[in-house]
Design a protein around this motif. Structure first.
Motif, PDB file in Angstrom:
ATOM      1  N   UNK A   1      33.961  40.081  40.708  1.00  0.00           N
ATOM      2  CA  UNK A   1      34.470  38.807  40.830  1.00  0.00           C
ATOM      3  C   UNK A   1      34.978  38.283  39.525  1.00  0.00           C
ATOM      4  N   UNK A   2      35.728  37.426  39.581  1.00  0.00           N
ATOM      5  CA  UNK A   2      36.134  36.779  38.287  1.00  0.00           C
ATOM      6  C   UNK A   2      36.415  35.141  38.621  1.00  0.00           C
ATOM      7  N   UNK A   3      36.166  34.219  37.586  1.00  0.00           N
ATOM      8  CA  UNK A   3      36.370  32.779  37.788  1.00  0.00           C
ATOM      9  C   UNK A   3      37.745  32.597  36.896  1.00  0.00           C
ATOM     10  N   UNK A   4      38.732  31.916  37.339  1.00  0.00           N
ATOM     11  CA  UNK A   4      39.959  31.559  36.692  1.00  0.00           C
ATOM     12  C   UNK A   4      39.906  30.391  36.085  1.00  0.00           C
ATOM     13  N   UNK A   5      40.850  30.096  35.030  1.00  0.00           N
ATOM     14  CA  UNK A   5      41.004  28.851  34.255  1.00  0.00           C
ATOM     15  C   UNK A   5      40.730  27.491  35.042  1.00  0.00           C
ATOM     16  N   UNK A   6      40.954  27.416  36.136  1.00  0.00           N
ATOM     17  CA  UNK A   6      40.957  26.332  36.994  1.00  0.00           C
ATOM     18  C   UNK A   6      39.551  26.296  37.784  1.00  0.00           C
ATOM     19  N   UNK A   7      38.652  27.189  37.461  1.00  0.00           N
ATOM     20  CA  UNK A   7      37.016  27.239  38.081  1.00  0.00           C
ATOM     21  C   UNK A   7      37.339  27.803  39.429  1.00  0.00           C
ATOM     22  N   UNK A   8      38.148  28.341  39.811  1.00  0.00           N
ATOM     23  CA  UNK A   8      38.315  29.146  41.276  1.00  0.00           C
ATOM     24  C   UNK A   8      37.740  30.689  41.249  1.00  0.00           C
ATOM     25  N   UNK A   9      36.742  30.622  42.298  1.00  0.00           N
ATOM     26  CA  UNK A   9      36.101  32.166  42.210  1.00  0.00           C
ATOM     27  C   UNK A   9      36.805  33.208  42.931  1.00  0.00           C
ATOM     28  N   UNK A  10      37.402  34.388  42.285  1.00  0.00           N
ATOM     29  CA  UNK A  10      37.838  35.139  43.379  1.00  0.00           C
ATOM     30  C   UNK A  10      36.988  36.583  43.204  1.00  0.00           C
ATOM     31  N   UNK A  11      36.781  37.027  44.534  1.00  0.00           N
ATOM     32  CA  UNK A  11      35.846  38.188  44.815  1.00  0.00           C
ATOM     33  C   UNK A  11      36.761  39.490  44.659  1.00  0.00           C
ATOM     34  N   UNK A  12      36.701  40.337  43.880  1.00  0.00           N
ATOM     35  CA  UNK A  12      37.442  41.593  44.163  1.00  0.00           C
ATOM     36  C   UNK A  12      36.832  42.941  44.878  1.00  0.00           C
ATOM     37  N   UNK A  13      35.548  42.927  44.886  1.00  0.00           N
ATOM     38  CA  UNK A  13      35.113  43.983  45.595  1.00  0.00           C
ATOM     39  C   UNK A  13      33.281  44.052  45.749  1.00  0.00           C
ATOM     40  N   UNK A  14      32.923  44.888  46.297  1.00  0.00           N
ATOM     41  CA  UNK A  14      31.435  44.880  46.469  1.00  0.00           C
ATOM     42  C   UNK A  14      30.987  46.245  45.177  1.00  0.00           C
ATOM     43  N   UNK A  15      30.110  46.113  44.255  1.00  0.00           N
ATOM     44  CA  UNK A  15      29.874  46.811  43.180  1.00  0.00           C
ATOM     45  C   UNK A  15      29.414  48.445  43.795  1.00  0.00           C
ATOM     46  N   UNK A  16      28.836  48.268  44.733  1.00  0.00           N
ATOM     47  CA  UNK A  16      28.060  49.394  45.272  1.00  0.00           C
ATOM     48  C   UNK A  16      29.354  50.078  46.230  1.00  0.00           C
ATOM     49  N   UNK A  17      30.275  49.526  46.557  1.00  0.00           N
ATOM     50  CA  UNK A  17      31.493  50.209  47.211  1.00  0.00           C
ATOM     51  C   UNK A  17      32.612  50.805  46.302  1.00  0.00           C
ATOM     52  N   UNK A  18      32.706  50.420  45.123  1.00  0.00           N
ATOM     53  CA  UNK A  18      33.637  51.052  44.123  1.00  0.00           C
ATOM     54  C   UNK A  18      33.070  52.401  43.875  1.00  0.00           C
ATOM     55  N   UNK A  19      34.234  53.105  43.665  1.00  0.00           N
ATOM     56  CA  UNK A  19      33.828  54.439  43.270  1.00  0.00           C
ATOM     57  C   UNK A  19      35.002  54.982  42.465  1.00  0.00           C
ATOM     58  N   UNK A  20      34.676  56.160  41.886  1.00  0.00           N
ATOM     59  CA  UNK A  20      35.503  56.816  41.044  1.00  0.00           C
ATOM     60  C   UNK A  20      35.969  57.966  41.301  1.00  0.00           C
ATOM     61  N   UNK A  21      37.213  58.403  41.281  1.00  0.00           N
ATOM     62  CA  UNK A  21      37.929  59.551  41.678  1.00  0.00           C
ATOM     63  C   UNK A  21      37.610  60.765  40.543  1.00  0.00           C
ATOM     64  N   UNK A  22      37.733  61.985  40.957  1.00  0.00           N
ATOM     65  CA  UNK A  22      37.503  63.161  40.073  1.00  0.00           C
ATOM     66  C   UNK A  22      38.439  62.759  38.541  1.00  0.00           C
TER      67      UNK A  22
END
Length: 590
Positions: free
Chosen positions: A439-460
């Motif tokens: 995730x990330x925290x924006x300039x106004x202090x709002x938290x945003x979730x982008x994904x699960x670390x374990x669920x992210x993957x790389x293509x070939x």
């Protein structure tokens, strides 16, 4: 006012602050809503405590509760157990009997309370393999001991002073409950939460929820064995909210009309279904009514809080609320002012359209390990930002690690995993809990979730893919009920899709075409495949070329908890889904 430091202090606080609420807890029996007052709630909880002491229950004993639906008895048992210094072990009713056996053995539960015949059947199948002394049921079941046997055993209050001694010995930092997470893989982990973990989370979340204290009504139907709904129930008690327990997910629509709640908690999947049902009714309209309905929807999908769209938009919104959105609110009981959403990411379009309809959804974020709330939106104080999970609550600290992982520190962070120091040490490092979410925290202090670390993957090709982000976007299509993005180590991302068979039948009628009677026929129909391809192509435009879904395969079965596709909190069991559809995987990539 008595300070709240332990979970069983909440109903006593409610009684002191709001005298005695006549409908503190309300459950439907034989078609009739039956209220339990705060006073009766406490009297029964004390009778349970006295009975448990007479059964020889010791401090730190474990007592399991398995209920198919939320009900008054659950809460009475919870307080009755905790007052003795024992711990309550809530168990998901829908898991397998093998998991029942594992949890009952791992927790060393001595007693078990079940709701109904089906749960009792599953417990009885493994009864000889677990250390249970006795099983009691909430429903009257032939051949089973009934929970009122304990009320009768505790009727004599001559040992109440012993209960008071036990209560006084319970410290805020003592273990209150072990919640076994419905892990997407492997054996469930027992999350140890202290009284202080959950109490602090309730009190630190409370300022975010705009209740009319002592005057609000809530409908509770999300599983109480999950920490999200359980913490909310303590929060309701803190605010003197009357809690009505929904009969089942299938009857929520009827229950909302009967109860006319001011607040409900929901998961995104449920909100998607509510929206789809409203949208389907709009499709049935004709002429000016239909035109106005879709004008209002279009307006709602452009909603921004705090008048950010300007005066002309606000004037139009006022008209849309009067003509169209007011009917949505009527359909949801007429009094619903707030929905709190958790457990998974909420599609921004739903947050916009429900807020436009004056039924705002406040999305929050947390985990079982954090009791659960880490952050939550609120309408007041400029605290609502669509596409985020709000600002971090009081007394909780969040930092973003160098790899983007969300780390959390605070009084809400668990004591550890029961009987598992290795996993505890892995999750808790340098005072911070590693959430596994990116995730990330924006300039106004709002938290945003982008994904699960374990669920992210790389293509070939070495490109990172965040599947949840793509899945949540694709589920905006009314043709797509469930989707799982695949492609770890492959040249391109692809997906398994479970179409929305209900919507496809509506689409079939609307266009006067035939797509087939069975799900197998529907997914093989070229018109259906072509139409879903159009949806995927349109939504693919929101992503970079390396992220676009290049191929997909449709599945005929409905993805469900019972089918093994989803956890009890409706998250994808990715490894199991991958295994189920390995033939489709081969078809896509080979």
């Amino acid at each position: 006012m008595t300070p709240i430091t332990r979970l069983f202090d909440f109903p006593y606080y409610q009684k002191e602050k709001y005298t005695s609420i006549p409908d503190a807890l309300v459950t439907k029996y034989d078609g009739k809503w039956v209220p339990t007052s705060t006073e009766e709630y406490l009297a029964k909880a004390n009778a349970i405590s006295r009975a448990l002491l007479r059964l020889g229950v010791q401090k730190n004993d474990k007592i399991a509760i398995i209920s198919t639906n939320n009900r008054t008895e659950w809460n009475i048992m919870d307080i009755g157990i905790l007052q003795t210094g024992a711990q309550s072990i809530p168990i998901y009713p829908t898991i397998s009997e093998e998991d029942y056996e594992y949890i009952l053995n791992h927790s060393e539960a001595t007693y078990c309370f079940v709701s109904d015949v089906e749960v009792l059947r599953k417990v009885n199948l493994i009864r000889k393999n677990v250390p249970l002394k006795e099983v009691y049921s909430f429903n009257v079941i032939e051949g089973s001991k009934h929970w009122t046997d304990l009320l009768a055993l505790g009727e004599d209050d001559s040992n109440q002073n012993e209960v008071e001694d036990r209560k006084n010995q319970v410290k805020p930092e003592d273990l209150a409950t072990i919640i076994y997470t419905s892990g997407t893989t492997g054996k469930p982990k027992g999350v140890m939460l202290s009284h202080h973990n959950i109490v602090s989370n309730v009190l630190d979340s409370a300022p975010r929820i705009p209740f009319a204290a002592g005057k609000s009504r809530a409908l509770s139907f999300l599983p109480i064995c999950h920490i999200f709904e359980r913490t909310i129930l303590y929060l309701y008690q803190y605010y003197g909210v009357s809690v009505y327990f929904g009969e089942s997910i299938d009857k929520i629509s009827d229950n909302i009309k009967e109860v006319q709640p001011h607040v409900i908690t929901a998961v995104p999947r449920l909100l998607e279904k509510v929206y789809d049902r409203i949208y389907a009714k709009g499709l049935e309209l004709t002429g000016i009514k239909r035109m106005l309905f879709f004008w209002a929807i279009d307006l709602g999908l452009r909603y921004e809080p705090y008048g950010a769209n300007g005066l002309w938009y606000e004037i139009q919104l006022k008209i849309a609320r009067k003509l169209i959105f007011s009917k949505w609110k009527e359909g949801l009981g007429g009094h619903l002012d707030l929905m709190v959403s958790g457990s998974a990411a909420l599609q921004p379009r739903l947050a916009r359209v429900f807020a436009a309809a004056n039924i705002p959804v406040m999305e929050g974020y947390g985990l079982t390990e954090t009791s659960p709330v880490i952050a939550v939106n609120e309408q007041r104080h400029g605290g609502f930002k669509i596409g985020t999970v709000g600002r971090v609550i009081d007394n909780v600290v969040v930092k973003i690690a160098s790899d983007g992982e969300i780390l959390c520190k605070g009084p809400n962070v668990m004591m550890g995993y029961y009987k598992d120091t290795e996993k505890t040490d892995e999750a808790l490092q340098n005072g911070y809990f590693h959430t596994g979410d990116i995730g990330e925290i924006d300039a106004q202090g709002f938290l945003k979730i982008t994904d699960r670390k374990k669920e992210m993957f790389k293509t070939s090709g070495g490109k990172y893919i965040a599947p949840q982000l793509i899945e949540n976007t694709m589920k905006q299509s009314r043709f797509i009920e469930q989707i799982m993005v695949i492609g770890d180590g492959e040249k391109m991302p692809a997906a398994f899709i479970q179409p929305s068979f209900d919507f496809i039948k509506e689409w079939e009628k609307l266009h006067g075409i035939t797509v087939g009677k069975t799900n197998e026929e529907i997914i093989a129909n070229p018109k259906v495949i072509e139409r879903i391809q159009q949806e995927v192509d349109t939504l693919n435009e929101k992503f970079g070329n390396w992220e676009k879904i290049k191929r997909f395969e449709l599945t005929p079965d409905i993805w469900s908890i019972d089918g093994g596709h989803l956890t009890p909190t409706l998250k994808l069991k990715r490894k199991i889904v991958l295994e189920k559809y390995k033939d489709l995987y081969q078809k896509i990539y080979n």
